[in-house]
Design a protein around this motif. Structure first.
Motif, PDB file in Angstrom:
ATOM      1  N   GLN A   1      92.129   2.361 -36.681  1.00 47.88           N
ATOM      2  CA  GLN A   1      91.542   1.307 -37.509  1.00 47.88           C
ATOM      3  C   GLN A   1      92.553   0.721 -38.487  1.00 47.88           C
ATOM      4  O   GLN A   1      92.578  -0.484 -38.715  1.00 47.88           O
ATOM      5  CB  GLN A   1      90.342   1.872 -38.275  1.00 47.88           C
ATOM      6  CG  GLN A   1      89.600   0.846 -39.104  1.00 47.88           C
ATOM      7  CD  GLN A   1      88.851  -0.162 -38.264  1.00 47.88           C
ATOM      8  OE1 GLN A   1      88.204   0.210 -37.290  1.00 47.88           O
ATOM      9  NE2 GLN A   1      88.941  -1.426 -38.620  1.00 47.88           N
ATOM     10  N   ARG A   2      93.394   1.561 -39.069  1.00 45.55           N
ATOM     11  CA  ARG A   2      94.371   1.085 -40.051  1.00 45.55           C
ATOM     12  C   ARG A   2      95.306   0.038 -39.451  1.00 45.55           C
ATOM     13  O   ARG A   2      95.504  -1.037 -40.028  1.00 45.55           O
ATOM     14  CB  ARG A   2      95.175   2.261 -40.605  1.00 45.55           C
ATOM     15  CG  ARG A   2      96.202   1.855 -41.638  1.00 45.55           C
ATOM     16  CD  ARG A   2      96.913   3.108 -42.203  1.00 45.55           C
ATOM     17  NE  ARG A   2      97.938   2.719 -43.127  1.00 45.55           N
ATOM     18  CZ  ARG A   2      99.201   2.460 -42.794  1.00 45.55           C
ATOM     19  NH1 ARG A   2      99.583   2.556 -41.535  1.00 45.55           N
ATOM     20  NH2 ARG A   2     100.084   2.116 -43.694  1.00 45.55           N
ATOM     21  N   CYS A   3      95.886   0.339 -38.295  1.00 41.63           N
ATOM     22  CA  CYS A   3      96.808  -0.610 -37.659  1.00 41.63           C
ATOM     23  C   CYS A   3      96.085  -1.888 -37.239  1.00 41.63           C
ATOM     24  O   CYS A   3      96.622  -2.981 -37.340  1.00 41.63           O
ATOM     25  CB  CYS A   3      97.493   0.034 -36.459  1.00 41.63           C
ATOM     26  SG  CYS A   3      98.770   1.216 -36.942  1.00 41.63           S
ATOM     27  N   LYS A   4      94.847  -1.739 -36.772  1.00 40.46           N
ATOM     28  CA  LYS A   4      94.063  -2.914 -36.384  1.00 40.46           C
ATOM     29  C   LYS A   4      93.794  -3.800 -37.600  1.00 40.46           C
ATOM     30  O   LYS A   4      93.913  -5.024 -37.530  1.00 40.46           O
ATOM     31  CB  LYS A   4      92.745  -2.462 -35.747  1.00 40.46           C
ATOM     32  CG  LYS A   4      91.924  -3.585 -35.170  1.00 40.46           C
ATOM     33  CD  LYS A   4      90.701  -3.034 -34.464  1.00 40.46           C
ATOM     34  CE  LYS A   4      89.890  -4.161 -33.875  1.00 40.46           C
ATOM     35  NZ  LYS A   4      88.720  -3.653 -33.158  1.00 40.46           N
TER      36      LYS A   4
ATOM     37  N   TYR B   1      95.443   3.352 -24.117  1.00 47.35           N
ATOM     38  CA  TYR B   1      94.882   2.071 -23.698  1.00 47.35           C
ATOM     39  C   TYR B   1      93.776   2.353 -22.693  1.00 47.35           C
ATOM     40  O   TYR B   1      93.989   2.416 -21.486  1.00 47.35           O
ATOM     41  CB  TYR B   1      95.956   1.180 -23.086  1.00 47.35           C
ATOM     42  CG  TYR B   1      95.508  -0.259 -22.946  1.00 47.35           C
ATOM     43  CD1 TYR B   1      95.558  -1.112 -24.021  1.00 47.35           C
ATOM     44  CD2 TYR B   1      95.026  -0.736 -21.741  1.00 47.35           C
ATOM     45  CE1 TYR B   1      95.153  -2.426 -23.917  1.00 47.35           C
ATOM     46  CE2 TYR B   1      94.602  -2.043 -21.619  1.00 47.35           C
ATOM     47  CZ  TYR B   1      94.667  -2.880 -22.701  1.00 47.35           C
ATOM     48  OH  TYR B   1      94.239  -4.187 -22.594  1.00 47.35           O
ATOM     49  N   ALA B   2      92.582   2.597 -23.214  1.00 48.02           N
ATOM     50  CA  ALA B   2      91.428   2.919 -22.381  1.00 48.02           C
ATOM     51  C   ALA B   2      90.167   2.484 -23.110  1.00 48.02           C
ATOM     52  O   ALA B   2      90.180   2.234 -24.320  1.00 48.02           O
ATOM     53  CB  ALA B   2      91.381   4.411 -22.094  1.00 48.02           C
ATOM     54  N   ALA B   3      89.084   2.393 -22.371  1.00 44.78           N
ATOM     55  CA  ALA B   3      87.808   1.985 -22.959  1.00 44.78           C
ATOM     56  C   ALA B   3      87.344   2.970 -24.024  1.00 44.78           C
ATOM     57  O   ALA B   3      86.575   2.605 -24.920  1.00 44.78           O
ATOM     58  CB  ALA B   3      86.759   1.853 -21.866  1.00 44.78           C
ATOM     59  N   SER B   4      87.812   4.191 -23.962  1.00 47.84           N
ATOM     60  CA  SER B   4      87.419   5.193 -24.947  1.00 47.84           C
ATOM     61  C   SER B   4      88.084   4.971 -26.315  1.00 47.84           C
ATOM     62  O   SER B   4      87.671   5.581 -27.294  1.00 47.84           O
ATOM     63  CB  SER B   4      87.753   6.592 -24.438  1.00 47.84           C
ATOM     64  OG  SER B   4      89.143   6.721 -24.230  1.00 47.84           O
TER      65      SER B   4
ATOM     66  N   VAL C   1     100.355   3.324 -24.396  1.00 44.09           N
ATOM     67  CA  VAL C   1     101.166   2.160 -24.743  1.00 44.09           C
ATOM     68  C   VAL C   1     101.663   2.319 -26.172  1.00 44.09           C
ATOM     69  O   VAL C   1     101.197   3.184 -26.914  1.00 44.09           O
ATOM     70  CB  VAL C   1     100.366   0.840 -24.596  1.00 44.09           C
ATOM     71  CG1 VAL C   1      99.957   0.615 -23.153  1.00 44.09           C
ATOM     72  CG2 VAL C   1      99.155   0.833 -25.502  1.00 44.09           C
ATOM     73  N   SER C   2     102.575   1.478 -26.543  1.00 42.74           N
ATOM     74  CA  SER C   2     103.094   1.473 -27.904  1.00 42.74           C
ATOM     75  C   SER C   2     102.184   0.614 -28.776  1.00 42.74           C
ATOM     76  O   SER C   2     101.883  -0.526 -28.430  1.00 42.74           O
ATOM     77  CB  SER C   2     104.518   0.906 -27.892  1.00 42.74           C
ATOM     78  OG  SER C   2     105.022   0.835 -29.192  1.00 42.74           O
ATOM     79  N   CYS C   3     101.748   1.144 -29.890  1.00 42.14           N
ATOM     80  CA  CYS C   3     100.908   0.387 -30.832  1.00 42.14           C
ATOM     81  C   CYS C   3     101.702  -0.813 -31.334  1.00 42.14           C
ATOM     82  O   CYS C   3     102.842  -0.659 -31.786  1.00 42.14           O
ATOM     83  CB  CYS C   3     100.499   1.281 -31.999  1.00 42.14           C
ATOM     84  SG  CYS C   3      99.600   0.436 -33.319  1.00 42.14           S
ATOM     85  N   PRO C   4     101.144  -2.015 -31.264  1.00 41.20           N
ATOM     86  CA  PRO C   4     101.889  -3.202 -31.700  1.00 41.20           C
ATOM     87  C   PRO C   4     102.261  -3.186 -33.188  1.00 41.20           C
ATOM     88  O   PRO C   4     103.208  -3.844 -33.591  1.00 41.20           O
ATOM     89  CB  PRO C   4     100.944  -4.369 -31.414  1.00 41.20           C
ATOM     90  CG  PRO C   4      99.871  -3.841 -30.570  1.00 41.20           C
ATOM     91  CD  PRO C   4      99.841  -2.360 -30.727  1.00 41.20           C
ATOM     92  N   GLN C   5     101.528  -2.413 -33.976  1.00 42.50           N
ATOM     93  CA  GLN C   5     101.782  -2.413 -35.419  1.00 42.50           C
ATOM     94  C   GLN C   5     102.777  -1.339 -35.833  1.00 42.50           C
ATOM     95  O   GLN C   5     103.803  -1.630 -36.431  1.00 42.50           O
ATOM     96  CB  GLN C   5     100.457  -2.226 -36.174  1.00 42.50           C
ATOM     97  CG  GLN C   5     100.580  -2.371 -37.661  1.00 42.50           C
ATOM     98  CD  GLN C   5     101.038  -3.755 -38.063  1.00 42.50           C
ATOM     99  OE1 GLN C   5     100.628  -4.758 -37.516  1.00 42.50           O
ATOM    100  NE2 GLN C   5     101.918  -3.813 -39.029  1.00 42.50           N
ATOM    101  N   CYS C   6     102.482  -0.079 -35.502  1.00 41.60           N
ATOM    102  CA  CYS C   6     103.327   1.024 -35.980  1.00 41.60           C
ATOM    103  C   CYS C   6     104.281   1.569 -34.921  1.00 41.60           C
ATOM    104  O   CYS C   6     105.103   2.428 -35.214  1.00 41.60           O
ATOM    105  CB  CYS C   6     102.453   2.161 -36.508  1.00 41.60           C
ATOM    106  SG  CYS C   6     101.568   3.069 -35.223  1.00 41.60           S
TER     107      CYS C   6
END
Length: 82
Positions: A51-54, A39-42, A28-33
Motif C-alpha cells: 500500500q505504501r508504494c502504491k 504479480y498475481a491476483a492475490s 517483478v520489481s516494484c516500480p516505486q522501491c
C-alpha cells in the motif's frame, strides 16, 4: 480430416486445461522501491509491493510529476486551426 485451430489461450483456457497444475508465481520489481513484488491476483497492490508504494506513486501522479514536457509548436500550426 481437417485440422481445427486451437482456441485463443487466455487465463481461463489455461486453468481449464491445466486444472491440476499449480500457478507459476511471477515476481517483478516494484516500480516505486525496486523491491520484489508478486504479480498475481492475490496481490491487491500489483504491480507495487504494498500500500505504501502504491500511495507514493498515486501522490506523484496527483502532483503531476509524471507529465510530459511542454514543447512549443515550431510552425504555429495549432494557431492556424483556430
Amino acid at each position: 480430416m481437417t485440422r481445427r485451430r486451437p482456441a485463443a489461450a487466455g487465463p481461463d483456457a489455461l486453468q481449464a486445461r491445466d486444472a491440476d497444475a499449480t500457478p507459476v508465481l511471477r515476481w517483478v520489481s516494484c516500480p516505486q522501491c525496486k523491491g520484489d513484488s508478486l504479480y498475481a491476483a492475490s496481490n491487491p497492490y500489483r504491480p507495487f509491493c504494498g500500500q505504501r508504494c502504491k500511495d507514493i506513486d498515486f501522490g506523484a501522479w496527483a502532483d503531476e510529476n509524471f507529465r510530459l514536457p511542454d514543447q512549443p509548436d515550431p510552425d504555429g500550426s495549432i494557431d492556424k486551426l483556430q
